[in-house]
Design an enzyme around this catalytic site. Sequence first.
Site, PDB file in Angstrom:
ATOM      1  N   PRO A   1     -17.276  -5.376  -0.022  1.00  0.00           N
ATOM      2  CA  PRO A   1     -18.413  -4.181   0.208  1.00  0.00           C
ATOM      3  C   PRO A   1     -18.441  -3.255   0.030  1.00  0.00           C
ATOM      4  O   PRO A   1     -17.968  -2.127   1.460  1.00  0.00           O
ATOM      5  CB  PRO A   1     -19.567  -5.237   1.290  1.00  0.00           C
ATOM      6  CG  PRO A   1     -18.856  -6.366   1.137  1.00  0.00           C
ATOM      7  CD  PRO A   1     -16.956  -6.422   1.561  1.00  0.00           C
TER       8      PRO A   1
ATOM      9  N   GLU B   1       3.216  -7.118   2.446  1.00  0.00           N
ATOM     10  CA  GLU B   1       3.370  -6.658   0.957  1.00  0.00           C
ATOM     11  C   GLU B   1       3.866  -5.508   0.916  1.00  0.00           C
ATOM     12  O   GLU B   1       5.269  -4.708   0.219  1.00  0.00           O
ATOM     13  CB  GLU B   1       2.123  -6.245   0.940  1.00  0.00           C
ATOM     14  CG  GLU B   1       1.492  -6.458  -0.685  1.00  0.00           C
ATOM     15  CD  GLU B   1       0.137  -5.957  -1.383  1.00  0.00           C
ATOM     16  OE1 GLU B   1      -0.613  -5.622  -0.630  1.00  0.00           O
ATOM     17  OE2 GLU B   1       0.422  -5.784  -2.682  1.00  0.00           O
TER      18      GLU B   1
HETATM   19  C1  6MZ Z   1      -3.877  -5.146  -1.275  1.00  0.00           C
HETATM   20  C2  6MZ Z   1      -5.984  -4.808  -3.044  1.00  0.00           C
HETATM   21  C3  6MZ Z   1      -4.435  -5.280  -4.125  1.00  0.00           C
HETATM   22  O1  6MZ Z   1     -12.824  -4.963  -3.344  1.00  0.00           O
HETATM   23  O2  6MZ Z   1     -13.250  -3.812  -4.919  1.00  0.00           O
HETATM   24  N1  6MZ Z   1      -6.526  -4.816  -3.179  1.00  0.00           N
HETATM   25  N2  6MZ Z   1      -4.983  -4.850  -1.309  1.00  0.00           N
HETATM   26  N3  6MZ Z   1      -3.065  -5.419  -2.167  1.00  0.00           N
HETATM   27  C4  6MZ Z   1      -3.708  -5.282  -3.610  1.00  0.00           C
HETATM   28  N4  6MZ Z   1      -2.342  -5.742  -4.587  1.00  0.00           N
HETATM   29  C5  6MZ Z   1      -1.452  -5.273  -5.295  1.00  0.00           C
HETATM   30  N5  6MZ Z   1      -4.812  -5.172  -4.971  1.00  0.00           N
HETATM   31  C6  6MZ Z   1      -6.353  -5.310  -4.510  1.00  0.00           C
HETATM   32  O3  6MZ Z   1     -11.359  -4.503  -5.623  1.00  0.00           O
HETATM   33  C7  6MZ Z   1     -10.208  -3.431  -5.454  1.00  0.00           C
HETATM   34  C8  6MZ Z   1     -10.037  -3.707  -3.844  1.00  0.00           C
HETATM   35  O4  6MZ Z   1      -8.610  -4.916  -3.776  1.00  0.00           O
HETATM   36  C9  6MZ Z   1      -8.119  -4.403  -2.816  1.00  0.00           C
HETATM   37  C10 6MZ Z   1      -7.783  -2.718  -2.381  1.00  0.00           C
HETATM   38  O5  6MZ Z   1      -8.686  -2.545  -1.925  1.00  0.00           O
HETATM   39  C11 6MZ Z   1      -9.048  -2.252  -4.052  1.00  0.00           C
HETATM   40  O6  6MZ Z   1      -9.447  -1.361  -3.612  1.00  0.00           O
HETATM   41  P1  6MZ Z   1     -12.802  -4.412  -4.764  1.00  0.00           P
HETATM   42  O7  6MZ Z   1     -13.205  -5.964  -5.983  1.00  0.00           O
END
Ligand code: 6MZ
Length: 352
Positions: A99, A217
């Site tokens: 959010p 990770e």
């Molecule tokens: C950690 C990740 C990710 O939330 O804006 N996100 N966080 N590791 C990963 N592996 C590659 N991939 C995505 O979706 C995008 C957000 O999800 C998290 C990051 O905070 C990214 O900004 P939303 O819908």
Amino acid sequence: MEWIHPMPKIELHAHLNGSIRDSTLLELARVLGEKGVIVLSDVEDVIQKNDRSLAEVFKMFDLIHVITTDHQTVTRITREVVEDFALENVVYLELRTTPKRNDSIGMSKRSYMEAVIKGLRTINEVDVEFCTATNSRKLHNTCDGAGRKKIYIRLLLSIDRRETTESAMETVPRIGNVGVVGIDLSGNPLVGEWSTFLPALQFAKDNDLYITLHCGEVPNPKEIQAMLDFKPHRVGHACFFKDQDWEKLKSFRIPVEICLSSNIITKSISSIDIHHFADLYKAKHPLIICTDDFGVFSTSLSNEYSLAVRSFGLGKRETFALAKSAIEATFAEDEVKQQLGLIFDSASPEYV
Ligand code: 6MZ
């Protein structure tokens, strides 16, 4: 492996803004490019994604967020992402998103989530069942018409590791928020401290929300141990676990969300044949194959299953059993788990 696409599948680790269609991203970028807000070639570059380090992936997310963070776009991408999953026979999706607050366009975390829910309401390509954990209110469920796909959806709210304790607290919904079953901790793993997010995660847990954490990770032994001691309901990635971490994870039976393409593309795992999927699978530890960000990593859940089949020599029957075993790891109500069981049972003659 044409049998993978029609197989019912469950997706438990998908970030909304990582799952945008390339075509949508380009279309939106062209408009912002014409207004001079962004440089179109930057987005075209993002879409030509072959090799990306983890750090570069997070730069990409910042660019994607500039393009997508307004209410109308959030609604649109939610609808498209759900439709894309349903069309490849994902029957249950836990969609996660962070959010966001952006005062300059009157966006609060709440209004962001309302835009997401509006997206779910406007889906008409497929039938959607979406409800709260407590009162199973259906948004729409025209259900089981001939040839129509049906997908169950639950939401996870993500806390970004860049957030403060106070901001993280604001993400945790008060009881009764529509369709939200859990909280995720994600974002750049090189940023932020576990202790910052712990109060919000503990508050969520105390209020009967499920918790899933991006864990290991990057190499961070102290944080991995602290996260496991918190006993989350699931973890994602687990790429840099040491022996004592595997021992703890296994003794607590914490299911692992496995994102093969993401781990390989970001080089968190150097080669698929040494991916921890193999050990966990052999140990019969609960694991779920997921996409992470199907837009950013140019994949699909069917593609992730194919990769597992090719890389680890799974047969058709084992693959189906693996897909079905994800039911137990969902954060869904028992009634939904039973329905999912029936969906898999009716498909099972094709996979013996
Ligand atoms: C950690 C990740 C990710 O939330 O804006 N996100 N966080 N590791 C990963 N592996 C590659 N991939 C995505 O979706 C995008 C957000 O999800 C998290 C990051 O905070 C990214 O900004 P939303 O819908």
